[in-house]
Write a protein that holds these residues in place. Structure first.
Motif, PDB file in Angstrom:
ATOM      1  N   ASN A   8       4.222   0.460 -42.106  1.00  0.00           N
ATOM      2  CA  ASN A   8       3.969   1.004 -40.509  1.00  0.00           C
ATOM      3  C   ASN A   8       4.000   2.109 -40.891  1.00  0.00           C
ATOM      4  O   ASN A   8       5.398   2.812 -41.074  1.00  0.00           O
ATOM      5  N   PRO A   9       2.966   3.004 -41.175  1.00  0.00           N
ATOM      6  CA  PRO A   9       2.788   4.327 -40.894  1.00  0.00           C
ATOM      7  C   PRO A   9       3.197   4.908 -40.244  1.00  0.00           C
ATOM      8  O   PRO A   9       3.359   6.247 -40.048  1.00  0.00           O
ATOM      9  N   MET A  31       3.217   5.411 -29.334  1.00  0.00           N
ATOM     10  CA  MET A  31       3.156   5.061 -31.398  1.00  0.00           C
ATOM     11  C   MET A  31       2.706   3.441 -31.227  1.00  0.00           C
ATOM     12  O   MET A  31       2.030   3.353 -32.036  1.00  0.00           O
ATOM     13  N   GLU A  32       2.894   2.471 -30.138  1.00  0.00           N
ATOM     14  CA  GLU A  32       2.346   0.911 -30.094  1.00  0.00           C
ATOM     15  C   GLU A  32       0.944   1.203 -29.351  1.00  0.00           C
ATOM     16  O   GLU A  32      -0.123   1.073 -30.889  1.00  0.00           O
ATOM     17  N   ALA A  33       0.199   2.188 -29.328  1.00  0.00           N
ATOM     18  CA  ALA A  33      -0.790   2.113 -28.300  1.00  0.00           C
ATOM     19  C   ALA A  33      -1.894   3.043 -29.373  1.00  0.00           C
ATOM     20  O   ALA A  33      -2.699   2.343 -30.139  1.00  0.00           O
ATOM     21  N   ARG A  34      -1.705   3.611 -30.149  1.00  0.00           N
ATOM     22  CA  ARG A  34      -1.707   4.695 -31.206  1.00  0.00           C
ATOM     23  C   ARG A  34      -2.059   3.590 -32.735  1.00  0.00           C
ATOM     24  O   ARG A  34      -3.305   3.538 -33.396  1.00  0.00           O
ATOM     25  N   ASP A  37      -4.902   0.893 -31.726  1.00  0.00           N
ATOM     26  CA  ASP A  37      -5.992   2.135 -31.923  1.00  0.00           C
ATOM     27  C   ASP A  37      -6.730   2.071 -33.416  1.00  0.00           C
ATOM     28  O   ASP A  37      -7.882   1.998 -33.759  1.00  0.00           O
ATOM     29  N   VAL A  38      -5.962   2.340 -34.525  1.00  0.00           N
ATOM     30  CA  VAL A  38      -6.452   1.869 -36.000  1.00  0.00           C
ATOM     31  C   VAL A  38      -6.205   1.133 -35.842  1.00  0.00           C
ATOM     32  O   VAL A  38      -7.692   1.090 -36.568  1.00  0.00           O
ATOM     33  N   GLU A  39      -6.113   0.276 -35.486  1.00  0.00           N
ATOM     34  CA  GLU A  39      -6.131  -1.299 -35.699  1.00  0.00           C
ATOM     35  C   GLU A  39      -7.571  -1.669 -35.453  1.00  0.00           C
ATOM     36  O   GLU A  39      -7.998  -2.172 -35.580  1.00  0.00           O
ATOM     37  N   ALA A  40      -7.872  -1.160 -34.293  1.00  0.00           N
ATOM     38  CA  ALA A  40      -9.229  -1.792 -33.628  1.00  0.00           C
ATOM     39  C   ALA A  40     -10.304  -0.053 -34.351  1.00  0.00           C
ATOM     40  O   ALA A  40     -11.303  -1.050 -34.199  1.00  0.00           O
ATOM     41  N   ALA A 119     -18.546  -3.412 -29.276  1.00  0.00           N
ATOM     42  CA  ALA A 119     -17.379  -4.401 -28.814  1.00  0.00           C
ATOM     43  C   ALA A 119     -16.353  -4.244 -29.013  1.00  0.00           C
ATOM     44  O   ALA A 119     -14.775  -4.125 -27.875  1.00  0.00           O
ATOM     45  N   VAL A 120     -15.712  -4.051 -30.317  1.00  0.00           N
ATOM     46  CA  VAL A 120     -14.354  -3.455 -30.838  1.00  0.00           C
ATOM     47  C   VAL A 120     -13.740  -2.866 -30.235  1.00  0.00           C
ATOM     48  O   VAL A 120     -12.833  -2.453 -29.906  1.00  0.00           O
ATOM     49  N   ILE A 121     -14.804  -0.818 -30.137  1.00  0.00           N
ATOM     50  CA  ILE A 121     -14.568  -0.656 -29.942  1.00  0.00           C
ATOM     51  C   ILE A 121     -14.013  -0.757 -27.937  1.00  0.00           C
ATOM     52  O   ILE A 121     -12.788   0.114 -27.482  1.00  0.00           O
TER      53      ILE A 121
END
Length: 140
Positions: A8-9, A31-34, A37-40, A119-121
């Motif tokens: 969990n960075p 933080m969950e949204a960011r 974003d990183v996962e996407a 599509a992922v983005i």
């Protein structure tokens, strides 16, 4: 100093932001949204990488096949006394048409790979919009 959590960075940033309690600012939600974003971005990069690897493999296979066919034609031509026949010209033309068809397949594969990454983005952007709407609705 505490060891960093590789799984969990965002934990360190989360702790830092929680120190500054801002009214109407939901630190865990941001933080969950960011994190999403990183996962996407990771998923999009993995999709793009897999597409490029597949494309490179297809290119190598097509090149081997085309070169093998041309080598076979050259060997037949050399064995036949060096005089090209109409059949040899037809075989070369067929080989070149096959190579062009293979190139079209590669272009389509590249397009699919790019479309999948996009599509992922695009999905994550839509999720960001929905999350922002939900956060704004909570405030009112």
């Amino acid at each position: 100093m505490e060891p960093k959590d590789a799984a969990n960075p965002f934990a360190e940033f989360n702790k830092m932001l929680e120190q500054f309690k801002l009214p109407g600012f939901d630190v865990p939600a941001v933080m969950e949204a960011r994190r999403k974003d990183v996962e996407a971005l990771i998923a999009a990069n993995q999709t793009a990488l897999q597409g490029m690897q597949s494309l490179a493999q297809q290119q190598a296979d097509m090149l081997r096949s085309t070169l093998g066919e041309l080598q076979s034609l050259a060997a037949k031509h050399a064995a036949g006394g060096g005089v090209p026949s109409a059949q040899t010209a037809e075989l070369v033309q067929q080989t070149l048409h096959k190579a062009l068809a293979d190139m079209q397949q590669l272009a389509q594969a590249a397009y699919r790979s790019q479309a999948d990454s996009y599509a992922v983005i695009a999905k994550r952007v839509e999720e960001n919009v929905q999350e922002l709407k939900a956060l704004l609705q909570k405030k009112t």
